[in-house]
Design a protein around this motif. Structure first.
Motif, short mmCIF file in Angstrom:
data_model
loop_
_atom_site.label_atom_id
_atom_site.label_comp_id
_atom_site.label_asym_id
_atom_site.label_seq_id
_atom_site.Cartn_x
_atom_site.Cartn_y
_atom_site.Cartn_z
N GLN A 276 -10.39 -0.48 16.92
CA GLN A 276 -9.05 -0.41 16.33
C GLN A 276 -8.42 -1.80 16.26
O GLN A 276 -7.81 -2.17 15.26
N TYR A 277 -8.55 -2.57 17.31
CA TYR A 277 -7.99 -3.92 17.35
C TYR A 277 -8.58 -4.77 16.24
O TYR A 277 -7.87 -5.49 15.52
N ASN A 278 -9.91 -4.70 16.08
CA ASN A 278 -10.57 -5.48 15.04
C ASN A 278 -10.09 -5.06 13.65
O ASN A 278 -9.85 -5.92 12.78
N THR A 279 -9.92 -3.76 13.45
CA THR A 279 -9.43 -3.27 12.16
C THR A 279 -8.03 -3.81 11.86
O THR A 279 -7.76 -4.27 10.74
N LEU A 280 -7.16 -3.74 12.85
CA LEU A 280 -5.79 -4.20 12.64
C LEU A 280 -5.75 -5.70 12.37
O LEU A 280 -5.08 -6.16 11.45
N GLN A 281 -6.48 -6.46 13.18
CA GLN A 281 -6.41 -7.92 13.09
C GLN A 281 -7.14 -8.46 11.87
O GLN A 281 -6.63 -9.37 11.19
#
Length: 391
Positions: A276-281
């Motif tokens: 999720q973090y990678n998707t957002l960033q």
């Protein structure tokens, strides 16, 4: 004589800030689980026609309007008749269909676009916080529907009222909090039903028109491009409309972000948060600052309060605003992952059965069971409170 009103009429009374007293006659446990913000709880037995909870008649003034509501309308009607019969209130109304009807109240909010040919309508299910969309081309007279709920007629009517014929139906993912109406509607209209191709990781038990990441569907000159945004689920796909708006499903909300542990669990839970973090960033936040973020949900508390939004008004943010103001997105990866598990809200009611329904593994017996599975607000956000800092 007690007057019967619709849930939509109750909505209009609330939105107009009319002066009235709203009593919810369900049992206290059901009331605490989910109720309208303006309501007071007074339990009344419709079957026995008797007052169960505490009620102070002095709370009702001589000229007050009183509205009663319950689960389906039965005990509320009996309570309204009791209030009138005992002389406690003279202007008494009761909501037909009760909270079940309230759960299906929709608002339609147009989203402003820079392309005059592009139509975006946001359909808001105010009791659950579900958001769906009509995306259309005026010149082509065509529309696509995104994240359609069981109230599919609301979506078709919104498109038809603007002269648009539905030619495609999309879901961003296999939902956990409500039953999708997309597949059935697509079959009824004989149009393609799209999920992102990565939804195959959820093993859906039906055929669908898979759209690969970065591929697009066109409505005349309006383009809807699939953007793979895993995290909430492995198959989560957002849709970029004409480079103006990104329908983010349950990945990113106006006031928070999507939780990840409904699919990812046990030892995989933190891996899901990192995805999720990678998707957002590295996916969503790399879009231009002025791209509108149009989420799949907004947050409603058990007390019926709305978090950072106003029903009936367009609910969106922008990439630039979220980057500057969402405190979770500005955290380091390790801080983000730990934060995702410190204060998670309770899971959506019946979420495993709802997922099974949307995956084609389970078929509810009837509309009553579908309604029961869906009752209550969604709990798809990773936080109960807003993570967006004030300006």
């Amino acid at each position: 004589m007690v007057e019967t009103i619709t849930a939509e009429e109750l909505r209009d009374m609330i939105d107009a800030d009319e002066d009235f007293i709203l009593y919810d006659s369900r049992d206290p446990e059901s009331f605490e689980d989910w109720h309208i913000a303006e309501a007071e709880n007074v339990e009344y037995s419709g079957s026995n026609d008797e007052l169960v909870g505490e009620f102070d008649e002095d709370d009702i003034g001589a000229g007050d309007t009183v509205v009663t509501i319950c689960a389906t309308g039965n005990s509320a009607e009996s309570f309204a008749e009791y209030l009138e019969r005992e002389g406690y209130a003279h202007d008494v109304k009761t909501v037909e269909g009760g909270m079940e009807s309230w759960s299906m109240v929709y608002d339609v909010a147009p989203i402003a676009t820079s392309n005059d040919d592009l139509v975006i309508l946001q359909l808001q299910r105010r009791s659950k916080g579900c958001l769906g969309y009509v995306v259309g081309s005026k010149s082509a007279g065509e529309a696509a529907l995104i994240d359609v709920t069981r109230a599919s007629d609301e979506f078709v009517a919104a498109a038809n009222e603007r002269g648009l014929k539905v030619t495609h139906v999309f879901d961003t993912h296999i939902h956990a909090d409500h039953i999708s109406g997309g597949r059935k509607l697509a079959n009824k209209l004989d149009v393609p039903y799209h999920l992102g191709a990565p939804a195959e990781t959820r093993d859906p038990q039906f055929e669908f028109d898979a759209i690969e990441p970065n591929d697009a569907v066109e409505l005349g000159d309006v383009e809807i491009k699939a953007v793979h945004t895993p995290g909430h689920t492995t198959g989560m796909t957002s849709y970029l409309v004409d480079d103006e708006a990104l329908m983010t499903g349950d990945t990113l909300f106006v006031e928070s972000i999507g939780r990840t542990e409904l699919q990812f669990a046990d030892k995989d839970a933190r891996d899901g948060a990192r995805v999720q973090y990678n998707t957002l960033q590295n996916v969503i936040m790399t879009e231009p600052n002025d791209v509108k973020i149009l989420p799949g949900h907004f947050s409603v508390t058990n007390d019926g309060e709305y978090v950072d939004v106003t029903p009936g008004q367009p609910m969106f943010s922008t990439v630039g605003y979220i980057w500057e103001n969402n405190t979770l997105i500005r955290q380091s990866e390790d801080e983000f992952v730990e934060h995702m598990f410190e204060n998670l809200p309770s899971k959506p009611p019946n979420y495993e059965q709802v997922i099974a329904t949307n995956a084609g593994e389970y078929e509810p017996e009837d509309e009553s069971e579908e309604t029961e599975l869906e009752l209550g607000p969604n709990r798809c956000a990773a936080t109960e409170e807003s993570t967006v800092a004030d300006d």
